[in-house]
Enzyme design. Structure first.
Site, PDB file in Angstrom:
ATOM      1  N   ASP A 149       0.834  -1.205   0.000  1.00  0.00           N
ATOM      2  CA  ASP A 149       0.000   0.000   0.000  1.00  0.00           C
ATOM      3  C   ASP A 149       0.866   1.253   0.000  1.00  0.00           C
ATOM      4  OD1 ASP A 149       0.720  -0.789   2.714  1.00  0.00           O
ATOM      5  OD2 ASP A 149      -0.580   0.834   3.420  1.00  0.00           O
ATOM      6  N   GLU A 163       0.301  -0.985   5.982  1.00  0.00           N
ATOM      7  CA  GLU A 163       1.376  -0.417   6.804  1.00  0.00           C
ATOM      8  C   GLU A 163       1.249   1.091   6.941  1.00  0.00           C
ATOM      9  OE1 GLU A 163       5.252   1.362   7.850  1.00  0.00           O
ATOM     10  OE2 GLU A 163       4.085   1.680   6.023  1.00  0.00           O
TER      11      GLU A 163
END
Length: 378
Positions: free
Chosen positions: A81, A143
């Site tokens: 991400d 994250e």
């Protein structure tokens, strides 16, 4: 140098470009899963054992790929991400080369490093390179928002590992890897007061903003730069009109600490600010530590010494640094597992519109990670 043939920087950049041009904002689980699908298919094709954990709470899936072997594995963990919304590639940071710099959303943080991990494991399996220990590759999806759905999986895999490698980007002008990181905490402060006319009935009001301003100065007073503690209150909100005593106000708080003890102390100090206040307002505070500190210990330093030795053979120096930002390496180091971070590509501009890597260094940096994967073990 690694036994595994990884290809030139030009070859690595060509494949990495496909990862960068597949936009993966944390908020779009389907987009992240699309890139996860590509990684899974290629790893399955070369014989990796795959575990795919479905996403939850609006986040994407997590992918675990394992190579054959006996004993405790080496864990290499990266996230897919990014902080960039869809359209960034077209409107803000198009993929482009300017000399030795390759630009693109998430290319530095941390598409290049996650690609290093994927590419190394895929080629180790494809070329049947013998490794000292089995390898576990973990690719996660959340994250950038604190790893709320992947933390338990990261910790599960780390607990059985002999070492953890985190290919977050190499940092700073010296292109350092990371042997320690600050712990990270977050709070939300909400103040309720009593509205009143700011002219005719001032004495009947209780200003939430006055209380919040006092609390912000108290939180700021917790800063201890020599000791590694910082706080920051933002964003801040409150009030409706200049002639109305504000009955609501609030802010978010970010704090960073160098040690677990400091984290507990700061957490207790901020939570103690909740409750009834002298101004006649009330304060509610939620939150706490999000990532424990990654403290530098002998295990981390031993991994660093090995990485520095490999880097020298590949023609570059690899300094180390302590970094203020957190990563998934905070979780693994807090478990006592030797952890080395910042093993991704050099460059600059994480979360900024000039985000880029120094693409001629791709082969050497990936080579360091790959040789660590080949040679680490009990």
């Amino acid at each position: 140098m690694p036994v595994t043939q990884l290809g030139s920087s030009e070859t690595l950049l060509e494949e990495l470009r496909g990862w960068v041009e597949h936009e993966t904002p944390t908020t779009d689980a389907a987009a992240i899963n699309g890139l996860m699908d590509k990684a899974e298919a290629e790893l399955r094709a070369v014989g990796a054992r795959i575990e795919r954990i479905p996403g939850r709470d609006g986040h994407g899936d997590q992918l675990v790929a394992r190579t054959p072997g006996q004993g405790r594995p080496v864990l290499v963990a990266g996230h897919l991400d990014t902080v960039w919304d869809h359209g960034t590639l077209a409107n803000t940071i198009p993929f482009r080369l300017e000399g030795e710099k390759a630009y693109g959303p998430g290319i530095y943080d941390m598409k290049a490093g996650s690609f290093f991990a994927f590419h190394s494991v895929r080629e180790i399996l494809r070329q049947k390179t013998a490794t000292r220990a089995p390898i576990t590759l973990l690719l996660t999806s959340d994250e950038e928002v604190g790893s709320p759905t992947s933390r338990a999986l990261i910790e599960r895999e780390a607990q059985g590992a002999c070492a953890v490698l985190i290919p977050e980007p190499a940092g700073g002008a010296q292109k350092c890897c990371v042997t320690a990181r600050k712990g990270v905490g977050r709070f939300t402060v909400k103040v309720t007061g009593q509205s009143a006319h700011a002219g005719g009935n001032w004495q009947e009001g209780a200003s939430a903003i006055v209380t919040l301003a006092r609390l912000i100065t108290q939180i700021h007073a917790l800063v201890d730069l020599p000791g590694g503690t910082t706080t920051n209150c933002a964003p801040v909100w409150g009030g409706t009109r200049p002639n109305v005593i504000p009955n609501e106000a609030g802010c978010e708080v970010d704090f960073r600490v160098a040690t677990a003890e400091d984290g507990a102390r700061i957490e207790a100090a901020i939570l103690a600010m909740a409750g009834p206040q002298p101004e006649g307002t009330k304060v509610a505070i939620t939150g706490g530590m999000n990532r424990p500190p990654m403290e530098e210990g002998p295990g981390n330093l031993a991994l660093y010494a090995r990485a520095k030795e490999i880097a020298a053979k590949l023609g570059y120096d690899l300094p180390k640094q302590h970094r203020g930002g957190g990563s998934d390496g905070n979780f693994t180091a807090a478990l006592g597992i030797p952890t080395l971070d910042g093993l991704g590509c050099s460059g600059a501009g994480a979360h900024a519109e000039f985000e880029h890597i120094l693409w001629p260094e791709l082969a050497a940096r990936c080579g360091t990670l790959c040789e660590l994967l080949e040679t680490l073990g009990d």
